[in-house]
Design an enzyme around this catalytic site. Structure first.
Site, PDB file in Angstrom:
ATOM      1  CG  HIS A  30      -1.720  -0.986   1.297  1.00 53.68           C
ATOM      2  ND1 HIS A  30      -1.815  -2.245   2.188  1.00 53.68           N
ATOM      3  CD2 HIS A  30      -3.009  -1.349   0.545  1.00 53.68           C
ATOM      4  CE1 HIS A  30      -2.800  -3.059   1.991  1.00 53.68           C
ATOM      5  NE2 HIS A  30      -3.468  -2.385   0.800  1.00 53.68           N
ATOM      6  CG  HIS A  37      -4.022  -5.604  -3.376  1.00 55.42           C
ATOM      7  ND1 HIS A  37      -3.846  -3.886  -3.695  1.00 55.42           N
ATOM      8  CD2 HIS A  37      -4.443  -5.593  -2.150  1.00 55.42           C
ATOM      9  CE1 HIS A  37      -4.313  -3.526  -2.421  1.00 55.42           C
ATOM     10  NE2 HIS A  37      -4.654  -4.528  -1.826  1.00 55.42           N
ATOM     11  CB  CYS A  72     -11.586  -5.552   5.226  1.00 52.98           C
ATOM     12  SG  CYS A  72     -12.968  -4.402   5.010  1.00 52.98           S
ATOM     13  CG  HIS A  74      -5.169  -7.675   1.985  1.00 49.93           C
ATOM     14  ND1 HIS A  74      -4.878  -7.317   3.066  1.00 49.93           N
ATOM     15  CD2 HIS A  74      -5.058  -6.892   0.860  1.00 49.93           C
ATOM     16  CE1 HIS A  74      -5.085  -5.789   2.694  1.00 49.93           C
ATOM     17  NE2 HIS A  74      -5.194  -5.602   1.474  1.00 49.93           N
ATOM     18  CD  GLU A  92      -9.018  -7.152  10.653  1.00 51.30           C
ATOM     19  OE1 GLU A  92     -10.037  -6.375  10.925  1.00 51.30           O
ATOM     20  OE2 GLU A  92      -8.590  -7.234   9.639  1.00 51.30           O
ATOM     21  CE1 TYR A 109     -11.267   0.487  -1.644  1.00 53.10           C
ATOM     22  CE2 TYR A 109     -11.993  -1.563  -1.902  1.00 53.10           C
ATOM     23  CZ  TYR A 109     -11.238  -0.674  -1.141  1.00 53.10           C
ATOM     24  OH  TYR A 109     -10.657  -0.857   0.034  1.00 53.10           O
ATOM     25  CD  GLU A 118      -6.638  -0.938   0.124  1.00 56.60           C
ATOM     26  OE1 GLU A 118      -5.763  -1.351  -0.827  1.00 56.60           O
ATOM     27  OE2 GLU A 118      -6.510  -0.878   1.394  1.00 56.60           O
ATOM     28  CD  GLU A 120      -8.320  -3.830  -0.702  1.00 53.50           C
ATOM     29  OE1 GLU A 120      -7.341  -3.816   0.114  1.00 53.50           O
ATOM     30  OE2 GLU A 120      -9.554  -3.761  -0.534  1.00 53.50           O
ATOM     31  CD1 TRP A 167     -14.673  -1.360   2.723  1.00 57.35           C
ATOM     32  CD2 TRP A 167     -13.305   0.162   2.667  1.00 57.35           C
ATOM     33  NE1 TRP A 167     -14.158  -1.319   3.826  1.00 57.35           N
ATOM     34  CE2 TRP A 167     -13.198  -0.423   3.953  1.00 57.35           C
ATOM     35  CE3 TRP A 167     -12.188   1.076   2.073  1.00 57.35           C
ATOM     36  CZ2 TRP A 167     -12.163   0.191   4.747  1.00 57.35           C
ATOM     37  CZ3 TRP A 167     -11.117   1.450   3.139  1.00 57.35           C
ATOM     38  CH2 TRP A 167     -11.136   1.005   4.664  1.00 57.35           C
TER      39      TRP A 167
END
Length: 198
Positions: A30, A37, A72, A74, A92, A109, A118, A120, A167
């Site tokens: 980032h 990604h 959220c 990855h 988290e 977005y 960002e 993604e 998002w």
């Protein structure tokens, strides 16, 4: 289960068509010219229909202290979407997610915060958990959390859109009504870089 090796968390780089074209350490992906990604967004709802929202930690480089959906993250290289959601929800929030339902398989977005782009391809899922599910948010990830009725959430976003992540606002603009009413999408429309759910 994650297929990451060692302690270096990696992010999957994508072509415009959603094929994996490489991997890089998450710590360096980032920046001002972030490449496309793979990511995900998960909306968590309890059995009474309340929606879990979280406020990003103040230490976050991008969108600190902004309210957003429950979790959220990855997917790691070779990791399924469902496994990635379960892993990040536990990391988290200390939350056990029993399963996920796919609603926006090819949501994508781009947005900028404090000079960080960002960028993604970010499939969106819904998870239903029992009312009273235990949460132990990680301070480095989550500054606060709330369970809101759908009407409360909608009113909060309408009253102060800038307090909410871009998002999440985009996702809710593509879907109608509370998450329990969102139509289920089919796995074969997911990006090629992801395994099907299940």
């Amino acid at each position: 289960m994650s297929t990451q090796v060692g302690t270096v968390e990696e992010v999957v780089l994508l072509s415009a068509g959603g094929e994996a074209v490489g991997r890089v350490p998450k710590a360096g992906v980032h920046h001002g010219a972030t490449p496309l990604h793979l990511a995900f967004s998960c909306h968590v709802v309890d059995t009474d229909g309340r929606v879990l929202v979280t406020r990003r930690a103040a230490s976050k480089v991008a969108w600190p202290l902004i309210w957003t959906n429950a979790v959220c993250g990855h997917p790691a290289p070779g990791e399924s979407l469902e496994d990635a959601v379960r892993r990040r929800a536990l990391d988290e929030l200390g939350l056990v997610v029993p399963g996920v339902r796919l609603v926006l398989p090819r949501f994508a977005y781009a947005a900028v915060s404090a000079g960080v782009l960002e960028h993604e391809l970010c499939p969106v899922v819904v998870a239903v958990v029992p009312r009273g599910s235990s949460l132990t948010p990680a301070p480095a990830e989550v500054a606060d959390h709330r369970w809101l009725a759908w009407a409360e959430l909608s009113a909060s976003i309408d009253a102060d859109p800038a307090a909410w992540s871009p998002w999440m606002r985009l996702q809710l603009g593509l879907l109608e009504g509370p998450p329990t009413h969102w139509p289920t999408a089919v796995d074969d429309t997911l990006p090629h870089a992801l395994r099907p759910i299940g």
